[in-house]
Motif scaffolding. Structure first.
Motif, short mmCIF file in Angstrom:
data_model
loop_
_atom_site.label_atom_id
_atom_site.label_comp_id
_atom_site.label_asym_id
_atom_site.label_seq_id
_atom_site.Cartn_x
_atom_site.Cartn_y
_atom_site.Cartn_z
N ARG A 185 -29.48 -23.80 -7.90
CA ARG A 185 -28.88 -24.47 -9.06
C ARG A 185 -29.31 -23.81 -10.37
NH1 ARG A 185 -29.60 -29.19 -5.81
NH2 ARG A 185 -31.68 -29.57 -6.67
N LYS A 186 -30.56 -23.35 -10.43
CA LYS A 186 -31.04 -22.68 -11.64
C LYS A 186 -30.24 -21.41 -11.92
CE LYS A 186 -35.83 -24.34 -11.33
NZ LYS A 186 -37.25 -23.93 -11.12
N PHE A 187 -30.02 -20.62 -10.87
CA PHE A 187 -29.31 -19.36 -11.06
C PHE A 187 -27.83 -19.58 -11.36
CE2 PHE A 187 -33.14 -17.61 -9.30
CZ PHE A 187 -33.22 -16.34 -9.82
N THR A 188 -27.21 -20.50 -10.65
CA THR A 188 -25.79 -20.73 -10.89
C THR A 188 -25.55 -21.33 -12.28
OG1 THR A 188 -25.92 -22.88 -9.75
CG2 THR A 188 -25.26 -20.97 -8.45
N HIS B 30 -31.46 -13.99 -3.86
CA HIS B 30 -30.51 -13.99 -4.97
C HIS B 30 -29.92 -12.59 -5.13
CE1 HIS B 30 -32.47 -17.77 -5.94
NE2 HIS B 30 -33.62 -17.13 -6.02
N VAL B 31 -28.59 -12.51 -5.24
CA VAL B 31 -27.90 -11.23 -5.41
C VAL B 31 -26.84 -11.38 -6.50
CG1 VAL B 31 -26.52 -9.43 -4.29
CG2 VAL B 31 -28.20 -10.73 -2.94
N ALA B 32 -26.80 -10.41 -7.40
CA ALA B 32 -25.75 -10.36 -8.41
C ALA B 32 -24.89 -9.13 -8.17
CB ALA B 32 -26.35 -10.30 -9.82
N LEU B 33 -23.58 -9.31 -8.26
CA LEU B 33 -22.64 -8.20 -8.10
C LEU B 33 -21.92 -7.94 -9.42
CD1 LEU B 33 -20.94 -9.02 -4.67
CD2 LEU B 33 -22.86 -7.49 -5.10
N GLY C 36 -33.36 -9.70 -6.33
CA GLY C 36 -34.66 -10.12 -6.87
C GLY C 36 -34.48 -11.08 -8.03
N GLY C 37 -35.25 -12.15 -8.02
CA GLY C 37 -35.07 -13.21 -9.01
C GLY C 37 -35.07 -12.74 -10.45
N GLU C 38 -36.11 -12.01 -10.86
CA GLU C 38 -36.21 -11.59 -12.25
C GLU C 38 -35.12 -10.59 -12.63
OE1 GLU C 38 -38.07 -12.97 -14.52
OE2 GLU C 38 -38.72 -14.33 -12.93
N LYS C 39 -34.82 -9.66 -11.72
CA LYS C 39 -33.78 -8.67 -12.01
C LYS C 39 -32.40 -9.33 -12.10
CE LYS C 39 -36.16 -4.65 -10.07
NZ LYS C 39 -36.10 -3.56 -9.06
N VAL C 40 -32.16 -10.31 -11.24
CA VAL C 40 -30.87 -11.01 -11.30
C VAL C 40 -30.76 -11.79 -12.61
CG1 VAL C 40 -29.49 -12.85 -10.26
CG2 VAL C 40 -30.53 -11.10 -8.81
N ARG C 41 -31.85 -12.44 -13.02
CA ARG C 41 -31.83 -13.15 -14.31
C ARG C 41 -31.51 -12.19 -15.45
NH1 ARG C 41 -36.35 -15.87 -12.01
NH2 ARG C 41 -35.96 -18.11 -11.70
N ALA C 42 -32.14 -11.03 -15.43
CA ALA C 42 -31.91 -10.04 -16.48
C ALA C 42 -30.46 -9.55 -16.46
CB ALA C 42 -32.87 -8.87 -16.32
N ALA D 213 -28.20 -12.06 -17.97
CA ALA D 213 -28.34 -12.07 -19.43
C ALA D 213 -27.46 -11.01 -20.10
CB ALA D 213 -29.80 -11.87 -19.82
N THR D 214 -27.13 -9.94 -19.37
CA THR D 214 -26.27 -8.90 -19.94
C THR D 214 -24.81 -9.33 -19.98
OG1 THR D 214 -25.75 -7.79 -17.83
CG2 THR D 214 -27.81 -7.16 -18.95
N GLY D 215 -24.47 -10.38 -19.22
CA GLY D 215 -23.08 -10.83 -19.16
C GLY D 215 -22.22 -10.03 -18.22
N HIS D 216 -22.84 -9.19 -17.38
CA HIS D 216 -22.07 -8.33 -16.48
C HIS D 216 -22.29 -8.71 -15.02
CE1 HIS D 216 -20.82 -5.84 -19.78
NE2 HIS D 216 -22.07 -5.62 -20.14
N VAL D 217 -22.15 -9.98 -14.72
CA VAL D 217 -22.24 -10.46 -13.34
C VAL D 217 -20.89 -11.06 -12.96
CG1 VAL D 217 -23.29 -12.14 -11.78
CG2 VAL D 217 -24.72 -10.86 -13.38
N ALA D 218 -20.27 -10.48 -11.93
CA ALA D 218 -18.95 -10.95 -11.50
C ALA D 218 -19.05 -11.98 -10.39
CB ALA D 218 -18.10 -9.77 -11.04
#
Length: 202
Positions: A143-146, A174-177, A115-121, A124-129
């Motif tokens: 491009r915005k997310f990357t 969008h997916v953050a791991l 989800g866009g907003e959750k991935v942005r958040a 912001a924590t710095g914990h996206v690998a």
């Protein structure tokens, strides 16, 4: 993996294997292993678990097709073998399934944010690998997310429908791991799949 020839190991213990086509060595996690089955059929072993001597190839479509057309599997195995038709497509599909299956496991392990907003958040924590972006998503949005996580590798090998099915969600773009063993496995598998998947028809 009895009989596999170990070319060397990095200080962290990462195994290195040699491609039977190019002769180049690379980490086993970024290569594709094949074995000769009981019926002399060349069998892809994308999980690196089947018994027998491993025949290793760089995770590249051209390498698989070259090994098949120039009988390099037989040369490396030192015996007559049968190579399945469309072997590169077979390997690509196995890697696609493996990667998406691991993505589902990562969700259950709590490593996935969608989800866009959750991935942005989460960024912001710095914990996206790793970031996964749907191949059929908006290039501008990608491009915005990357740009928000320039340090994170980006995987864009899968469509929104593939990501949605793997994660049990609708319209996943969008997916953050988060960091974890499964995340590292997904990144390796996605790199292998990217090298084997059939190029899009233009």
């Amino acid at each position: 993996m009895d009989g596999d020839s170990l070319e060397g190991a990095a200080p962290d213990g990462t195994m290195s294997r040699r491609c039977i086509v190019s002769g180049a060595s690379a980490p086993a996690a970024r290569m594709v292993r094949f074995v000769v089955g009981p019926d002399a059929l060349i069998v892809p072993d994308v999980d690196n678990r089947l018994p027998g001597r491993g025949l290793w190839l760089s995770a590249d479509r051209d390498m698989v097709e070259t090994a098949a057309s120039k009988r390099l599997f037989a040369k490396a195995a030192r015996s007559n073998v049968t190579v399945p038709a469309n072997l590169a497509d077979l390997v690509a599909d196995l890697l696609r399934r493996r990667c998406l299956n691991h993505l589902g496991l990562a969700r259950r392990a709590g490593l996935v944010t969608t989800g866009g907003e959750k991935v942005r958040a989460q960024i912001a924590t710095g914990h996206v690998a790793v970031l996964l972006e749907a191949a059929d998503g908006s290039p501008q949005e990608r491009r915005k997310f990357t740009a928000l996580a320039p340090q994170a590798p980006v995987v864009d090998a899968f469509t929104s429908s593939e990501l949605s099915a793997a994660l049990g969600r609708d319209n996943v773009i969008h997916v953050a791991l988060a960091e974890g063993r499964l995340t590292r496995t997904i990144l390796d598998d996605a790199a292998r799949y990217g090298g084997l998947k059939r190029p899009p028809v233009i």
